[in-house]
Design a protein around this motif. Structure first.
Motif, PDB file in Angstrom:
ATOM      1  N   ASP A 121      -4.603  -8.016   1.095  1.00  0.00           N
ATOM      2  CA  ASP A 121      -3.856  -7.157   0.181  1.00  0.00           C
ATOM      3  C   ASP A 121      -4.850  -6.433  -0.717  1.00  0.00           C
TER       4      ASP A 121
ATOM      5  N   ASP B 115      -4.370  -4.351  -3.065  1.00  0.00           N
ATOM      6  CA  ASP B 115      -3.911  -4.189  -4.453  1.00  0.00           C
ATOM      7  C   ASP B 115      -4.315  -5.371  -5.328  1.00  0.00           C
ATOM      8  N   SER B 116      -4.295  -6.563  -4.762  1.00  0.00           N
ATOM      9  CA  SER B 116      -4.636  -7.763  -5.527  1.00  0.00           C
ATOM     10  C   SER B 116      -5.980  -8.357  -5.128  1.00  0.00           C
TER      11      SER B 116
ATOM     12  N   THR C  64       4.600  -5.193   4.018  1.00  0.00           N
ATOM     13  CA  THR C  64       3.919  -4.199   3.210  1.00  0.00           C
ATOM     14  C   THR C  64       4.400  -4.278   1.779  1.00  0.00           C
ATOM     15  N   LYS C  65       3.571  -3.860   0.845  1.00  0.00           N
ATOM     16  CA  LYS C  65       3.892  -4.024  -0.577  1.00  0.00           C
ATOM     17  C   LYS C  65       5.192  -3.303  -0.956  1.00  0.00           C
TER      18      LYS C  65
ATOM     19  N   ALA D 157       3.486 -11.097  -2.303  1.00  0.00           N
ATOM     20  CA  ALA D 157       3.318 -11.131  -0.846  1.00  0.00           C
ATOM     21  C   ALA D 157       4.512 -11.845  -0.241  1.00  0.00           C
TER      22      ALA D 157
ATOM     23  N   THR E  11       0.650   1.652  -5.205  1.00  0.00           N
ATOM     24  CA  THR E  11       0.332   1.143  -3.872  1.00  0.00           C
ATOM     25  C   THR E  11       0.562   2.220  -2.813  1.00  0.00           C
TER      26      THR E  11
END
Length: 438
Positions: free
Chosen positions: A242, A244-245, A289-290, A301, A333
């Motif tokens: 991921d 984003d994180s 997906t986010k 998640a 995102t």
């Protein structure tokens, strides 16, 4: 032992908003039951999900198939539920298009790649006509991956040690990488803007490849920046990252654990967070997906774990007391819009993903159509008649389709006229019989 205790204490005091990420399996009524998950021996995830659908490779007699369910249709799946079936051998990998939630691609042991249009409504019968068939591999196709930012670009890798990058809009191969791998390709992934690909191979080498220049730019990784020993005795690890994180999740195919780590720019780079464990081993795993997550519950998640006969969602959350949108957990995102056309990418352009905010949640559009510079086959319904591989030009495609339609209309007219004559004859016989017995 002392070294391990010191290391663990450092992890506890390390400042990170993701130090506490908790996994939890969904309740039984939120699972998908009575699914005959494929028993084919292959190392792909066997499951692909997006904000609309969950797709699962299943057992199928006489060919290959996968099941597509609307995300909200949980519970028991009817044994006669329609399938997506057109391959003549088992399906090995599936992947949803990141720029159209109704388009999915599949690779098979029959050496072909097929691209499918999935309707928003529940299909009444199995989907057997793909939008396009991509033929170029000489052995089974086990890896499918869409380009993250360019529209209509699809990558496939086969047991012929070959990687082909396709323009799905025309059905043509754009790039063929047939001499960069000396053995079986285990996995392929794009980088964030789709300018490079990274591959792992049976020859125990990792390659970073510039696909448009068709050359390897890095292959030897002698000294890893971090080393984490894992128990992989039960099978392969399916990695999910991921961006984003900066969390990487490792799901052991054949075991019952999901281990997750945070990646940072400073030593020691890889920080163990926790392990989610359950009783039953996983046959495969899908990663949402986010855009498909529930931001109101601080969900960062969601996995879709495949059992022998069911699919079980597992949610990963960060506990927060506030009901407000958590900006730090949800930076903008990747959205569903492509940043480039296929032609722009082939010309050498690169672009980062087009980002969207999740502050108000995300609602997938209905029947999202692909944007295109030229007429695109993905926006046409499959033609009538037998399936064909589309490599002809647009005008020829339209001409052939019109001829087929005219032939079918003529054929239907003949059938209708024949039936009308038959009905008239039967009516006359019935009238004589009725008059004779009156």
């Amino acid at each position: 032992m002392m070294r391990q205790k010191i290391s663990m204490s450092r992890r506890v005091v390390r400042q990170s908003k993701f130090r506490h990420v908790f996994g939890q399996a969904m309740k039984a009524d939120q699972c998908y039951e009575d699914i005959r998950v494929s028993k084919v021996t292959w190392d792909s995830s066997f499951c692909a999900v997006n904000p609309k659908f969950v797709a699962i490779i299943v057992e199928s007699g006489g060919g290959g198939a996968f099941l597509v369910l609307q995300l909200a249709r949980t519970g028991r799946v009817d044994k006669n539920h329609p399938l997506v079936c057109g391959h003549t051998a088992p399906v090995l990998d599936i992947d949803w298009c990141p720029h159209n939630d109704n388009v999915v691609a599949s690779g098979s042991e029959d050496c072909t790649v097929m691209v499918w249009q999935i309707p928003d409504h529940v299909a009444l019968r199995s989907i057997t006509d793909p939008i396009v068939v991509l033929e170029g591999h000489s052995k089974r196709v086990g890896i499918i991956s869409w380009h993250p930012t360019a529209r209509n670009i699809l990558l496939s890798a086969g047991s012929d040690n070959m990687i082909i990058i396709w323009n799905v809009g025309t059905g043509e191969p754009l790039i063929t990488l047939d001499d960069l791998h000396s053995d079986l390709i285990y996995n392929v992934c794009w980088n964030r803007n789709g300018s490079l690909i990274c591959t792992t191979c049976k020859d125990k080498k990792v390659r970073v490849i510039d696909p448009r220049e068709q050359r390897i730019i890095a292959k030897t990784f002698d000294e890893p920046i971090a080393l984490q020993e894992m128990d992989t005795s039960n099978g392969v690890l399916l990695p999910f990252y991921d961006p984003d994180s900066n969390i990487v999740y490792l799901c052991g195919k054949g075991d019952s654990s999901i281990r997750y780590f945070e990646i940072t720019d400073e030593a020691p780079y890889v920080h163990y967070i926790s392990t989610f464990s359950s009783k039953e081993p996983q046959r495969g795993m899908g990663f949402m997906t986010k855009r498909g997550l529930d931001v109101s519950r601080c969900e960062i998640a969601r996995f879709f774990k495949l059992h022998e006969r069911k699919c079980e969602p597992i949610t990963m959350t960060v506990p927060r007391k506030s009901d407000l949108f958590q900006d730090d957990l949800y930076p903008d995102t990747q959205g569903p819009d492509a940043a480039l056309d296929a032609e722009e990418w082939m010309s050498g352009k690169n672009a980062d993903p087009i980002l969207i905010s999740l502050r108000d949640g995300y609602i997938p559009p209905k029947n999202r159509e692909l944007k295109f510079a030229k007429k695109n086959m993905l926006d046409n319904k499959p033609p009538l008649g037998p399936r064909r591989s589309y490599s002809t030009c647009e005008s020829n495609f339209s001409r052939v389709t019109m001829e087929e339609l005219m032939d079918e209309i003529k054929s239907l007219k003949v059938i209708v006229q024949s039936q009308e004559r038959r009905i008239t004859e039967l009516e006359n016989k019935l009238s004589k019989f009725t008059n004779g017995t009156a």
